[in-house]
Design an enzyme around this catalytic site. Structure first.
Site, PDB file in Angstrom:
ATOM      1  N   GLY A  14     133.650  28.420  22.909  1.00  0.00           N
ATOM      2  CA  GLY A  14     134.957  28.206  22.336  1.00  0.00           C
ATOM      3  C   GLY A  14     134.861  28.485  20.807  1.00  0.00           C
ATOM      4  O   GLY A  14     135.375  27.698  19.960  1.00  0.00           O
ATOM      5  N   LYS A  89     139.089  34.974  32.749  1.00  0.00           N
ATOM      6  CA  LYS A  89     139.990  35.236  34.157  1.00  0.00           C
ATOM      7  C   LYS A  89     141.388  35.951  33.678  1.00  0.00           C
ATOM      8  O   LYS A  89     141.721  35.764  32.632  1.00  0.00           O
ATOM      9  CB  LYS A  89     140.201  33.424  34.338  1.00  0.00           C
ATOM     10  CG  LYS A  89     141.211  33.482  35.682  1.00  0.00           C
ATOM     11  CD  LYS A  89     140.041  33.122  36.725  1.00  0.00           C
ATOM     12  CE  LYS A  89     140.909  33.382  38.235  1.00  0.00           C
ATOM     13  NZ  LYS A  89     140.018  33.510  39.236  1.00  0.00           N
ATOM     14  N   ILE A  90     141.819  36.376  34.780  1.00  0.00           N
ATOM     15  CA  ILE A  90     142.997  37.342  34.566  1.00  0.00           C
ATOM     16  C   ILE A  90     144.235  36.441  34.467  1.00  0.00           C
ATOM     17  O   ILE A  90     144.336  35.519  35.452  1.00  0.00           O
ATOM     18  CB  ILE A  90     143.254  38.392  35.703  1.00  0.00           C
ATOM     19  CG1 ILE A  90     141.899  39.274  35.751  1.00  0.00           C
ATOM     20  CG2 ILE A  90     144.529  39.194  35.276  1.00  0.00           C
ATOM     21  CD1 ILE A  90     141.905  40.707  35.054  1.00  0.00           C
ATOM     22  N   HIS A 107     139.067  40.738  22.246  1.00  0.00           N
ATOM     23  CA  HIS A 107     137.807  41.561  23.167  1.00  0.00           C
ATOM     24  C   HIS A 107     136.853  41.853  22.416  1.00  0.00           C
ATOM     25  O   HIS A 107     137.077  42.629  21.350  1.00  0.00           O
ATOM     26  CB  HIS A 107     138.694  42.535  24.158  1.00  0.00           C
ATOM     27  CG  HIS A 107     137.948  43.328  25.045  1.00  0.00           C
ATOM     28  ND1 HIS A 107     137.481  42.648  26.193  1.00  0.00           N
ATOM     29  CD2 HIS A 107     137.169  44.463  24.937  1.00  0.00           C
ATOM     30  CE1 HIS A 107     136.658  43.541  26.980  1.00  0.00           C
ATOM     31  NE2 HIS A 107     136.493  44.522  26.004  1.00  0.00           N
TER      32      HIS A 107
HETATM   33  C1  GAR Z   1     134.370  36.353  22.509  1.00  0.00           C
HETATM   34  O1  GAR Z   1     133.204  37.252  22.067  1.00  0.00           O
HETATM   35  C2  GAR Z   1     135.357  37.260  22.812  1.00  0.00           C
HETATM   36  O2  GAR Z   1     135.653  38.460  22.243  1.00  0.00           O
HETATM   37  C3  GAR Z   1     134.735  37.619  24.380  1.00  0.00           C
HETATM   38  O3  GAR Z   1     134.215  36.276  24.727  1.00  0.00           O
HETATM   39  C4  GAR Z   1     133.684  35.833  23.756  1.00  0.00           C
HETATM   40  C5  GAR Z   1     134.219  34.222  23.597  1.00  0.00           C
HETATM   41  O4  GAR Z   1     133.391  33.537  22.636  1.00  0.00           O
HETATM   42  N1  GAR Z   1     135.965  37.663  25.415  1.00  0.00           N
HETATM   43  C6  GAR Z   1     135.753  38.357  26.264  1.00  0.00           C
HETATM   44  O5  GAR Z   1     134.761  39.133  26.747  1.00  0.00           O
HETATM   45  C7  GAR Z   1     137.065  38.645  27.125  1.00  0.00           C
HETATM   46  N2  GAR Z   1     137.073  39.845  27.985  1.00  0.00           N
HETATM   47  P1  GAR Z   1     133.772  32.015  22.221  1.00  0.00           P
HETATM   48  O6  GAR Z   1     133.831  31.266  23.328  1.00  0.00           O
HETATM   49  O7  GAR Z   1     132.602  31.488  21.406  1.00  0.00           O
HETATM   50  O8  GAR Z   1     135.059  32.254  21.567  1.00  0.00           O
END
Ligand code: GAR
Length: 187
Positions: A14, A89-90, A107
């Site tokens: 988060g 999740k999709i 992403h």
């Molecule tokens: C982020 O780096 C985001 O780009 C990635 O998850 C991380 C979440 O970090 N998202 C994906 O890989 C979606 N396919 P966070 O929970 O610390 O914000």
């Protein structure tokens, strides 16, 4: 300015959520985070809901009626915009239809390269020159909606997966708020 009631979906740390909450408290930032939804009971990000007193909902996506539960809550909190911030999740096609062009995702790659999971290990294996992040609209296909913003950096010879993750996330904290400002400035 009336801020758009926004729901942020998370699954883990988060840190993007925290960053968006802080930015959304600025007077001229276009969104207000009115609801946080997680599909992971243990998501560390849920602590930010408590800290900032934002309504929080855990959704068990193994239950057959989970989509209805999401939709009911989006209605309840008058949500008009959705940010996926590390939601692994999709999103169901029903929700995408109802919130057409109102859902964005961050992403950790320069899409259309490296859709899906394990982006950093695949980049290193491929000997990529650049890495970065993309904020894009969500459509029915994984990581495939129109791009809103990309930010990139050059990969160094000795960069490991952790280095790529750290550098990418630093860019994400700029890209996500910038994308939101861009969307509402031109809408
Ligand atoms: C982020 O780096 C985001 O780009 C990635 O998850 C991380 C979440 O970090 N998202 C994906 O890989 C979606 N396919 P966070 O929970 O610390 O914000």
């Amino acid at each position: 300015m009336v801020k758009k009631n926004t729901c942020v979906f998370i699954s883990g740390q988060g840190s993007n959520l925290n960053n968006l909450i802080l930015r959304s408290r600025e007077k001229n930032f276009p969104i207000k985070i009115s609801l946080i939804i997680s599909n992971n009971k243990k998501a560390y990000g849920s602590n930010y809901a408590k800290k900032f007193k934002i309504p929080y909902l855990f959704i068990n996506t193994n239950l057959h009626n989970y989509e209805n539960k999401i939709l009911l809550n989006l209605q309840k909190y008058k949500i008009s915009f959705i940010c996926l911030a590390g939601y692994m999740k999709i999103i169901s096609s029903n929700i995408i239809k109802i919130y057409k062009k109102k859902i964005i995702n961050i992403h950790p790659s320069l899409l259309p390269k490296f859709k899906g999971l394990n982006t950093f290990s695949r980049m290193l294996k491929n000997r990529e020159i650049k890495a970065g992040c993309t904020v894009h609209f969500v459509n029915e296909k994984l990581d495939s909606g129109n791009n809103i913003i990309q930010k990139s950096f050059y990969i160094k010879n000795n960069d490991k997966e952790d280095d790529l993750k750290r550098k990418t996330q630093e860019l994400e904290y700029k890209a996500f708020p910038e994308a939101i400002i861009k969307i509402f400035r031109y809408s």
